[in-house]
Scaffold this active site. Structure first.
Site, PDB file in Angstrom:
ATOM      1  N   LYS A   1      -1.040  -9.774   3.965  1.00  0.00           N
ATOM      2  CA  LYS A   1      -1.592  -9.973   2.706  1.00  0.00           C
ATOM      3  C   LYS A   1      -0.997 -11.364   1.981  1.00  0.00           C
ATOM      4  CE  LYS A   1      -3.077  -5.524   1.353  1.00  0.00           C
ATOM      5  NZ  LYS A   1      -2.143  -4.417   2.233  1.00  0.00           N
TER       6      LYS A   1
ATOM      7  N   SER B   1       1.614  -4.660   5.556  1.00  0.00           N
ATOM      8  CA  SER B   1       0.635  -5.401   4.383  1.00  0.00           C
ATOM      9  C   SER B   1       1.506  -6.820   4.105  1.00  0.00           C
ATOM     10  CB  SER B   1       0.910  -4.461   3.270  1.00  0.00           C
ATOM     11  OG  SER B   1       0.001  -3.360   3.350  1.00  0.00           O
TER      12      SER B   1
ATOM     13  N   SER C   1      -1.054  -3.767  -3.442  1.00  0.00           N
ATOM     14  CA  SER C   1      -1.099  -3.896  -2.239  1.00  0.00           C
ATOM     15  C   SER C   1      -2.580  -3.275  -1.721  1.00  0.00           C
ATOM     16  CB  SER C   1      -0.143  -3.227  -1.212  1.00  0.00           C
ATOM     17  OG  SER C   1      -0.322  -3.789   0.183  1.00  0.00           O
TER      18      SER C   1
END
Length: 387
Positions: free
Chosen positions: A65, A62, A122
């Site tokens: 991102k 993640s 997230s």
């Protein structure tokens, strides 16, 4: 053609001699024993203070991102998106697995709410919803992500989605993640999101949703206000963190730690090392005008060349800087149309002939093409001038 303006700065900085800083690896310091790769940089200068396998291609999970948030912040900065615009969730976005804020197909949230869902919790669903709004589809957004990677000069990153969910040929490096975070942190508003430990979505409804930051250092390490964690079975525990103390902001990245405890401990080691050994000397804030640039055939005859990011000089603690040479290079004549944010020059800081900082100068405003009537009036003005 370029125009060069050089100024020797001695009056504002009454400091002693400067020498290039030595990183932890040069001192034989091992800060990240239980990580596949890691890097520590100072934000304003990009100076590497510590590195371990910094260019090894690994799954970023993640931390992907960071690029998703960067493109959101760019769209906001360019006026292509507003904070209060309502973003509609497609069935595809709502179907995302993994970490999510449980958006339903057809549900609308503002950009502000979506960004909170991405930065704090997230949310994969929020990431895809924003990707579809900005680019029209997830695939087109991924193209934008990889185009931005190339613009940043990164050669070891390739994205396949805006979430970090496992996918073949989706990889990055500690070095590249640090550079992306450096770019994201140009937008000071982002830390209001990434630095928030908890918040709520749908607060005035029956579906009130509690957000808790996946980056626990936001709560437990003074000065940490971002940026993004990551975890998959393949990637293990990853984190790109940033912290600010006094005038110094640093970025620390860890890939592949075996546990969350190891990940946080190694980030803490790097942050402690940076703040105990180095000092940042700010020179310019972002969006400071340093020169004028002529615009050929523009509605505006000239625009300001402004700093694109905070600009500083880094030293070891106990050392300072003096007689820093500032070299401003701007395009002698830029042709319309010029858009706010277009590169129009470079600002370089030198010490003893050695470059210690280099940053783009960008247009501070738009200058569209002048109309024929504006050009006609200008040409007539030349003929009517009296000596």
């Amino acid at each position: 053609m370029k125009k060069f303006i050089t100024a020797i700065i001695a009056i504002a900085f009454t400091f002693s001699a400067f020498s290039p800083v030595a990183g932890a690896e040069e001192r034989g310091v091992q800060l990240t024993e239980n990580a596949k790769s890691a890097i520590l940089i100072e934000r304003d200068t990009g100076q590497v203070l510590y590195e371990k396998n910094g260019h090894e291609k690994l799954p970023p999970a993640s931390m992907t991102k960071i690029m998703t948030m960067l493109l959101i912040m760019e769209a906001l900065d360019e006026g292509k998106l507003t904070w209060d615009e309502k973003i509609r969730t497609s069935e595809y976005a709502a179907s995302m697995g993994g970490s999510q804020i449980f958006l339903e197909a057809g549900e609308e949230m503002t950009t502000d709410e979506m960004l909170r869902g991405i930065a704090i919790a997230s949310g994969n669903d929020a990431s895809v919803a924003m990707a579809e709004r900005i680019a029209g589809s997830e695939e087109a957004f991924v193209e934008m992500m990889n185009t931005k990677v190339k613009e940043l000069g990164l050669n070891n990153t390739l994205f396949q989605n805006p979430t970090g969910l496992p996918e073949k040929d989706h990889y990055s490096t500690a070095n590249d993640m640090a550079v992306m975070a450096k770019e994201l942190l140009k937008y000071e508003a982002i830390t209001k999101y990434t630095g928030q430990y908890e918040d709520y979505l749908r607060q005035n409804s029956e579906k009130k949703f509690w957000l808790v930051n996946t980056n626990k250092l936001v709560r437990f390490y003074p000065g940490v206000d971002g940026v993004k964690t990551g975890f998959t079975q393949e990637a293990k525990y990853c984190l790109t963190a940033t912290a600010k103390k006094d005038n110094m902001r640093v970025i620390a990245v860890v890939f592949g730690a075996p546990t969350p405890k190891d990940r946080n401990a190694q980030i803490t080691n790097m942050l402690d090392y940076a703040f105990s050994h180095y000092k940042t000397h700010p020179m310019y804030k972002r969006n400071i005008a340093v020169e004028k640039v002529e615009v050929s055939k523009g509605a505006r005859k000239e625009v300001d060349a402004v700093t694109s990011e905070p600009i500083s000089v880094l030293t070891k603690k106990g050392e300072n800087v003096d007689d820093v040479e500032k070299v401003i290079t701007v395009d002698e004549k830029v042709k319309a149309p010029v858009k706010k944010g277009d590169k129009v020059g470079t600002l370089v800081l030198k010490k003893g002939g050695k470059v210690v900082s280099e940053s783009d100068l960008v247009a501070g405003s738009d200058s569209m093409e002048a109309s024929w009537w504006q050009l006609f009036k200008r040409s007539m003005g030349h003929f009517t001038k009296v000596d």
